[in-house]
Motif scaffolding. Structure first.
Motif, PDB file in Angstrom:
ATOM      1  N   ALA A 244     -28.714 -46.547  62.756  1.00  0.00           N
ATOM      2  CA  ALA A 244     -27.629 -46.339  61.803  1.00  0.00           C
ATOM      3  C   ALA A 244     -27.653 -44.923  61.258  1.00  0.00           C
ATOM      4  O   ALA A 244     -28.723 -44.327  61.092  1.00  0.00           O
ATOM      5  N   VAL A 245     -26.466 -44.399  60.990  1.00  0.00           N
ATOM      6  CA  VAL A 245     -26.312 -43.084  60.377  1.00  0.00           C
ATOM      7  C   VAL A 245     -25.437 -43.244  59.140  1.00  0.00           C
ATOM      8  O   VAL A 245     -24.328 -43.776  59.226  1.00  0.00           O
ATOM      9  N   ALA A 246     -25.941 -42.808  57.996  1.00  0.00           N
ATOM     10  CA  ALA A 246     -25.164 -42.880  56.761  1.00  0.00           C
ATOM     11  C   ALA A 246     -24.123 -41.763  56.738  1.00  0.00           C
ATOM     12  O   ALA A 246     -24.401 -40.639  57.160  1.00  0.00           O
ATOM     13  N   VAL A 247     -22.938 -42.084  56.264  1.00  0.00           N
ATOM     14  CA  VAL A 247     -21.898 -41.077  56.054  1.00  0.00           C
ATOM     15  C   VAL A 247     -21.878 -40.773  54.563  1.00  0.00           C
ATOM     16  O   VAL A 247     -21.630 -41.664  53.742  1.00  0.00           O
ATOM     17  N   ILE A 248     -22.183 -39.541  54.198  1.00  0.00           N
ATOM     18  CA  ILE A 248     -22.388 -39.202  52.795  1.00  0.00           C
ATOM     19  C   ILE A 248     -21.463 -38.075  52.354  1.00  0.00           C
ATOM     20  O   ILE A 248     -20.855 -37.378  53.162  1.00  0.00           O
ATOM     21  N   LEU A 259     -20.676 -43.169  51.580  1.00  0.00           N
ATOM     22  CA  LEU A 259     -19.311 -43.657  51.771  1.00  0.00           C
ATOM     23  C   LEU A 259     -19.256 -44.805  52.773  1.00  0.00           C
ATOM     24  O   LEU A 259     -18.389 -45.668  52.701  1.00  0.00           O
ATOM     25  N   GLY A 260     -20.172 -44.798  53.712  1.00  0.00           N
ATOM     26  CA  GLY A 260     -20.186 -45.814  54.752  1.00  0.00           C
ATOM     27  C   GLY A 260     -21.292 -45.517  55.745  1.00  0.00           C
ATOM     28  O   GLY A 260     -22.191 -44.726  55.475  1.00  0.00           O
ATOM     29  N   GLU A 261     -21.212 -46.132  56.891  1.00  0.00           N
ATOM     30  CA  GLU A 261     -22.224 -45.923  57.919  1.00  0.00           C
ATOM     31  C   GLU A 261     -21.607 -46.097  59.299  1.00  0.00           C
ATOM     32  O   GLU A 261     -20.582 -46.770  59.467  1.00  0.00           O
ATOM     33  N   ILE A 262     -22.231 -45.457  60.264  1.00  0.00           N
ATOM     34  CA  ILE A 262     -21.888 -45.657  61.675  1.00  0.00           C
ATOM     35  C   ILE A 262     -23.134 -46.245  62.309  1.00  0.00           C
ATOM     36  O   ILE A 262     -24.172 -45.572  62.401  1.00  0.00           O
ATOM     37  N   SER A 263     -23.059 -47.489  62.716  1.00  0.00           N
ATOM     38  CA  SER A 263     -24.270 -48.184  63.160  1.00  0.00           C
ATOM     39  C   SER A 263     -23.933 -49.250  64.184  1.00  0.00           C
ATOM     40  O   SER A 263     -22.781 -49.646  64.364  1.00  0.00           O
ATOM     41  N   SER A 348     -16.295 -52.711  56.709  1.00  0.00           N
ATOM     42  CA  SER A 348     -16.593 -51.293  56.841  1.00  0.00           C
ATOM     43  C   SER A 348     -17.461 -50.783  55.701  1.00  0.00           C
ATOM     44  O   SER A 348     -18.046 -49.719  55.785  1.00  0.00           O
ATOM     45  N   ALA A 349     -17.523 -51.515  54.580  1.00  0.00           N
ATOM     46  CA  ALA A 349     -18.323 -51.077  53.438  1.00  0.00           C
ATOM     47  C   ALA A 349     -19.803 -51.188  53.775  1.00  0.00           C
ATOM     48  O   ALA A 349     -20.240 -52.169  54.379  1.00  0.00           O
ATOM     49  N   PRO A 350     -20.614 -50.200  53.378  1.00  0.00           N
ATOM     50  CA  PRO A 350     -22.043 -50.272  53.675  1.00  0.00           C
ATOM     51  C   PRO A 350     -22.728 -51.334  52.830  1.00  0.00           C
ATOM     52  O   PRO A 350     -22.338 -51.576  51.680  1.00  0.00           O
TER      53      PRO A 350
END
Length: 421
Positions: A244-248, A259-263, A348-350
């Motif tokens: 997972a990669v956090a979107v900050i 803000l969210g994550e791409i995982s 979509s919410a982390p």
């Protein structure tokens, strides 16, 4: 260390588990999309086909294992320019050309392997345990046998150099029908282990009610990208665990707001082609927060693909084209604009927890959402990211000696300052 891990064996976790159905590396990416929807953690183990006939031992089985193929791996592959240009061709590519080989992610183990030894393997990076189903227990309950017998004796069916031991009268025997079932295995994931652990919380006291910060379970070494960065940059930063990669978004005081994550777990069962186009063409913030359906400043393409969840778009033998929108990825619940951060964003919410959340609460969150990790935020600010808790962190926490715990009165401010972006 809790005795529950010493007196239980891997075989205890295999009750009711279905037989493994191998997914071969010669299968297509399109087939993998359909298969991943049925597997936990948003990923599947990949195997080479058998090159010989006859009985296959554990070592031979281990050698045929290729690696783990996840939903994120698929989206990252389909986001390549050559794949976007010819989607049908990309979907027919063999998995062997896409999966990253890593034979250490799976381990074939004897059912008599102590649970504590299995946890140690998973803490070292093993994501799947393959357990033979060809034998059955006899004698007294394996759950309490070690308590009465006091020590573990070598299992006669194990190799001479095996450390998997059994108490007396706990030898393996054929099934009750008298016929040995050969070459049948079941696959245990880390989610299976956590489900076993949550059923034994009483035996782990006082750990379950201890905060994740006091247990040192918060991992500050997480991957992240800024919201203005192209979403495709996440494919360059993706760690192995958690995937997972956090979107900050950086604030003026140097803190990170998530803000969210791409995982892999967020992309599990999504519309892979739509997600691939978005990953290649949108910013990370747009990818996780959404863009409005009526965007006119961007040329939005038409997509056509069989739905991996079973809802086919086939019309008269051909695929029905449809316009791209954020909701078409599969995890946006509305069409609010990207700038509205207070909106409800559904899947979509982390998934987040507090710095002071208990281990039991975080464990329940992960299992109820079938997530591989939970992002940790400050107590007084739900948006400020301080770390992540994954499977490995949970397993390390429940097996950690009490004397190694971090004092509970450690300040959250100090921790947050150590890991600012």
């Amino acid at each position: 260390m809790a005795s529950v891990f010493l007196y239980h064996v891997v075989g205890d976790l295999t009750v009711g588990k279905p037989e493994l159905v191998e997914f071969y590396d010669s299968e297509t990416v399109e087939s993998a999309i359909r298969a991943i929807g049925e597997f936990p953690e948003g990923s599947i183990p990949i195997w080479k086909k058998r090159s010989h006939v006859g009985i296959e031992n554990s070592e031979m089985k281990q050698q045929r294992f290729v690696g783990i193929f996840s939903s994120f791996d698929i989206v990252a592959f389909l986001a390549k320019s050559e794949c976007l240009e010819d989607q049908d061709k990309a979907l027919k590519i063999p998995v062997s050309e896409v999966v990253v080989p890593n034979n250490s992610l799976l381990r074939v183990v004897d059912p008599a392997t102590r649970l504590i030894d299995a946890l140690d393997m998973m803490k070292q990076g093993v994501k799947r345990l393959l357990v033979p189903k060809s034998v059955a227990w006899k004698g007294m309950s394996k759950r309490f046998s070690a308590i009465y017998y006091g020590k573990w004796l070598k299992n006669n069916d194990s190799p001479s150099n095996s450390s998997n031991n059994l108490p007396p009268n706990m030898n393996w025997s054929p099934s009750t029908s008298g016929t040995v079932i050969r070459e049948k295995y079941c696959c245990l994931s880390r989610e299976d282990v956590l489900r076993f652990i949550i059923g034994c919380l009483g035996a782990l006291a006082p750990l379950p009610l201890t905060s994740i910060s006091a247990l040192g379970a918060i991992n500050a070494d997480y991957s992240y990208i800024e919201s203005s960065t192209p979403a495709i940059a996440a494919t360059k930063k993706l760690p192995q665990d958690p995937s997972a990669v956090a979107v900050i978004e950086n604030t003026s005081d140097g803190q990170c707001k998530i803000l969210g994550e791409i995982s892999a777990c967020k992309l599990w069962k999504c519309d892979y082609l739509a997600a691939a186009w978005a990953l290649a063409n949108l910013s990370a913030g747009q990818f996780v927060m959404g863009v409005e359906d009526n965007v006119s400043s961007r040329s939005l393409p038409e997509f056509s693909v069989d739905s991996p969840t079973g809802n086919s778009d086939l019309v008269n033998g051909s695929r029905k084209p449809r316009k791209f929108s954020s909701k078409s990825i599969g995890f946006f619940s509305n069409s609010h604009s990207f700038g509205s951060r207070s909106m409800y964003r559904g899947r979509s919410a982390p998934l987040t927890c507090k710095f002071t959340s208990s281990l039991a609460a975080v464990l329940a969150q992960m299992l109820s959402h079938r997530a591989t990790h939970v992002w940790v935020t400050e107590d007084d600010n739900d948006d400020v990211l301080v770390g992540v808790v994954g499977y490995t962190d949970i397993l390390a926490a429940v097996t950690k000696p009490p004397t190694t715990m971090i004092p509970v009165n450690r300040s959250t401010e100090g921790f947050g300052n150590e890991i600012q972006c």
